[in-house]
Enzyme design. Structure first.
Site, PDB file in Angstrom:
ATOM      1  N   HIS A   1      88.856  26.252 -24.579  1.00 53.93           N
ATOM      2  CA  HIS A   1      88.206  25.094 -23.838  1.00 53.93           C
ATOM      3  C   HIS A   1      89.416  24.161 -23.268  1.00 53.93           C
ATOM      4  CE1 HIS A   1      85.942  21.452 -23.905  1.00 53.93           C
ATOM      5  NE2 HIS A   1      86.938  20.965 -25.013  1.00 53.93           N
TER       6      HIS A   1
ATOM      7  N   CYS B   1      81.768  20.517 -27.745  1.00 48.81           N
ATOM      8  CA  CYS B   1      82.771  21.498 -26.800  1.00 48.81           C
ATOM      9  C   CYS B   1      82.741  22.876 -27.171  1.00 48.81           C
ATOM     10  CB  CYS B   1      84.121  20.958 -26.876  1.00 48.81           C
ATOM     11  SG  CYS B   1      84.254  19.255 -26.127  1.00 48.81           S
TER      12      CYS B   1
ATOM     13  N   ASN C   1      87.806  17.217 -19.094  1.00 51.38           N
ATOM     14  CA  ASN C   1      87.160  17.809 -20.320  1.00 51.38           C
ATOM     15  C   ASN C   1      85.618  17.572 -19.837  1.00 51.38           C
ATOM     16  OD1 ASN C   1      85.846  18.531 -22.497  1.00 51.38           O
ATOM     17  ND2 ASN C   1      87.244  17.537 -23.776  1.00 51.38           N
TER      18      ASN C   1
HETATM   19  N1  COA Z   1      97.311   5.261 -20.750  1.00 47.07           N
HETATM   20  C1  COA Z   1      98.539   4.566 -21.365  1.00 47.07           C
HETATM   21  N2  COA Z   1      98.595   4.766 -22.792  1.00 47.07           N
HETATM   22  C2  COA Z   1      97.704   5.067 -23.548  1.00 47.07           C
HETATM   23  C3  COA Z   1      96.549   5.796 -22.927  1.00 47.07           C
HETATM   24  C4  COA Z   1      96.279   5.732 -21.749  1.00 47.07           C
HETATM   25  N3  COA Z   1      95.285   6.178 -21.008  1.00 47.07           N
HETATM   26  N4  COA Z   1      95.838   6.024 -24.239  1.00 47.07           N
HETATM   27  C5  COA Z   1      96.585   5.751 -25.250  1.00 47.07           C
HETATM   28  N5  COA Z   1      97.716   5.063 -24.648  1.00 47.07           N
HETATM   29  C6  COA Z   1      98.917   4.634 -25.715  1.00 47.07           C
HETATM   30  C7  COA Z   1      98.405   4.503 -27.120  1.00 47.07           C
HETATM   31  O1  COA Z   1      97.632   3.163 -27.365  1.00 47.07           O
HETATM   32  C8  COA Z   1      99.765   4.467 -27.900  1.00 47.07           C
HETATM   33  O2  COA Z   1     100.326   3.326 -27.890  1.00 47.07           O
HETATM   34  P1  COA Z   1     101.180   2.644 -29.079  1.00 47.07           P
HETATM   35  O3  COA Z   1     102.195   3.916 -29.487  1.00 47.07           O
HETATM   36  O4  COA Z   1     101.681   1.343 -28.489  1.00 47.07           O
HETATM   37  O5  COA Z   1     100.126   2.551 -30.132  1.00 47.07           O
HETATM   38  C9  COA Z   1     100.537   5.664 -27.157  1.00 47.07           C
HETATM   39  O6  COA Z   1      99.891   5.648 -25.897  1.00 47.07           O
HETATM   40  C10 COA Z   1     100.410   7.020 -27.851  1.00 47.07           C
HETATM   41  O7  COA Z   1      99.161   7.200 -28.239  1.00 47.07           O
HETATM   42  P2  COA Z   1      98.714   8.585 -28.865  1.00 47.07           P
HETATM   43  O8  COA Z   1      97.304   8.520 -29.230  1.00 47.07           O
HETATM   44  O9  COA Z   1      99.695   8.860 -29.966  1.00 47.07           O
HETATM   45  O10 COA Z   1      98.932   9.793 -27.724  1.00 47.07           O
HETATM   46  P3  COA Z   1      98.714  11.059 -27.873  1.00 47.07           P
HETATM   47  O11 COA Z   1     100.035  11.647 -27.338  1.00 47.07           O
HETATM   48  O12 COA Z   1      98.191  11.704 -28.979  1.00 47.07           O
HETATM   49  O13 COA Z   1      97.664  11.644 -26.820  1.00 47.07           O
HETATM   50  C11 COA Z   1      95.320  11.976 -26.466  1.00 47.07           C
HETATM   51  C12 COA Z   1      96.407  10.875 -26.723  1.00 47.07           C
HETATM   52  C13 COA Z   1      94.093  11.265 -26.573  1.00 47.07           C
HETATM   53  C14 COA Z   1      95.647  12.370 -24.931  1.00 47.07           C
HETATM   54  C15 COA Z   1      95.699  13.285 -27.337  1.00 47.07           C
HETATM   55  O14 COA Z   1      95.609  12.616 -28.803  1.00 47.07           O
HETATM   56  C16 COA Z   1      94.479  14.195 -27.238  1.00 47.07           C
HETATM   57  O15 COA Z   1      94.465  14.907 -26.020  1.00 47.07           O
HETATM   58  N6  COA Z   1      93.618  14.435 -28.224  1.00 47.07           N
HETATM   59  C17 COA Z   1      92.808  15.401 -28.137  1.00 47.07           C
HETATM   60  C18 COA Z   1      91.525  14.980 -27.544  1.00 47.07           C
HETATM   61  C19 COA Z   1      90.560  15.817 -27.204  1.00 47.07           C
HETATM   62  O16 COA Z   1      90.749  16.786 -26.817  1.00 47.07           O
HETATM   63  N7  COA Z   1      89.228  15.457 -27.663  1.00 47.07           N
HETATM   64  C20 COA Z   1      88.279  16.619 -27.506  1.00 47.07           C
HETATM   65  C21 COA Z   1      88.063  17.624 -28.058  1.00 47.07           C
HETATM   66  S1  COA Z   1      87.160  18.490 -27.750  1.00 47.07           S
END
Ligand code: COA
Length: 329
Positions: free
Chosen positions: A254, A113, A284
């Site tokens: 980003h 990224c 993204n």
């Molecule tokens: N739909 C519904 N539920 C989902 C889901 C989806 N698409 N994806 C994950 N969940 C669930 C998980 O399984 C988890 O359930 P549990 O509590 O029963 O285990 C719950 O939602 C919370 O998951 P979590 O991973 O803690 O959510 P979060 O608030 O951290 O959001 C992301 C997840 C991936 C959106 C977030 O962590 C994120 O954006 N991270 C950075 C990713 C990124 O930008 N990457 C590229 C960098 S360049």
């Protein structure tokens, strides 16, 4: 040193939209979850047979048209991507051939990224040194080719797209690319990666059965690192150049997650109006988010002659950085 100016921007986004409603039919998720956790409403996906070099070529053709540049005038093409059409030849070569840039050299750059910012600063050095007059920097990624359609943690985040800018020598050193700060930190490598398909784990039935040719991510850990890093790069550039947060016209982070962008902006003390957001429409698209957002900012007249802007990125590797620009037009 010769000042480096960005003299044109362009983008290409594939026509097909993958909306949150579409994803609800594919995986266990909801529009409400995706919107509140990420700010994404839809992303663009390539057509069958379309890939990174095709999107990049579309963007560069637009760029050449807008800047009235002949393909033969281009000295260097750097294509930032983690999803080249093939391992080799480099997708930069495929673009060079399609546009007829017969006097150019070039290469692909893998910075995830942060790839566009790494390519921007790499290309800028050839203008600064006086060696080149026209350098094309591209950020393009076909993330739909490496995200697992069954993994709700990743498929919701990513989309496809390409953006490109033209770098040329300027006259006034108070304009153009003024400063940058980039870093890599391999200790975070296993938090966001594609485990198989390379020389360590070449493609096999087993790697495919284990779905190791797809993006794997520890979303929470990446989130924290992304907020901290992008805020730090931005603060450092502002402080080093004696620019207060309110004097920054445009902040282009980003586009990984709307919540990440809000957290970064609030740490720096920026208002909503200062922050460029495109993630709701495109998701993204890795190396492409920054040039796409920059082109959109120019089209929307959000950046004018003399305005300052900071671009910042964070990505797999880890990679990260920031660039300070004073716009010249
Ligand atoms: N739909 C519904 N539920 C989902 C889901 C989806 N698409 N994806 C994950 N969940 C669930 C998980 O399984 C988890 O359930 P549990 O509590 O029963 O285990 C719950 O939602 C919370 O998951 P979590 O991973 O803690 O959510 P979060 O608030 O951290 O959001 C992301 C997840 C991936 C959106 C977030 O962590 C994120 O954006 N991270 C950075 C990713 C990124 O930008 N990457 C590229 C960098 S360049």
């Amino acid at each position: 040193m010769i000042p480096v100016h960005i003299t044109g921007t362009a983008k290409y986004l594939p026509k097909t939209r993958l909306t949150n409603a579409d994803l609800e039919k594919m995986i266990d998720t909801s529009d409400e979850w995706i919107t509140t956790r990420t700010g994404i409403k839809e992303r663009r996906i390539v057509a069958n047979g379309e890939a990174t070099s095709a999107m990049a070529t579309h963007a560069v053709r637009k760029l050449l048209g807008k800047t009235k540049t002949q393909p033969e005038e281009i000295d260097l093409i750097i294509l930032a991507t983690v999803t080249p059409d093939m391992f080799f030849p480099a997708s930069a070569c495929l673009v060079q051939n399609r546009i007829g840039a017969k006097n150019a050299w070039g290469f692909d750059l893998s910075g995830a990224c942060s790839g566009f910012l790494f390519a921007l600063i790499s290309g800028a050095q050839f203008i600064k040194s006086g060696r080149h007059k026209k350098v094309v920097i591209i950020g393009a990624d076909t993330m739909s080719s490496i995200v697992d359609p069954e993994d709700r943690n990743t498929i919701i985040l990513f989309g496809d797209g390409a953006g490109a800018v033209l770098l040329e020598p300027g006259i006034d050193e108070n304009f153009g690319i003024l400063d940058f700060e980039h870093r890599i930190d391999g200790s975070g490598g296993d938090l966001l990666m594609m485990p198989a398909g390379g020389s360590l784990s070449p493609p096999s039935h087993t790697t495919v059965d284990n779905r190791e040719h797809y993006v794997k991510q520890n979303g929470r850990a990446v989130y924290k690192h992304a907020v901290k890093s992008m805020a730090n790069y931005t603060k450092l550039l502002l402080d080093r150049n004696h620019i207060s947060a309110e004097k920054l016209t445009l902040f282009i982070p980003h586009q990984a997650n709307a919540r990440i962008m809000e957290a970064v902006a609030s740490r720096i003390g920026l208002t909503e109006k200062q922050v460029m957001v495109t993630i709701d429409k495109y998701g993204n698209n890795t190396a492409a988010t920054l040039p796409i957002a920059m082109d959109e900012a120019v089209d929307e007249n959000r950046i004018k002659h003399g305005d300052t802007m900071i671009l910042t990125a964070f990505g797999a590797g880890f990679t990260g950085g920031g660039v300070l620009i004073r716009w010249n037009k």
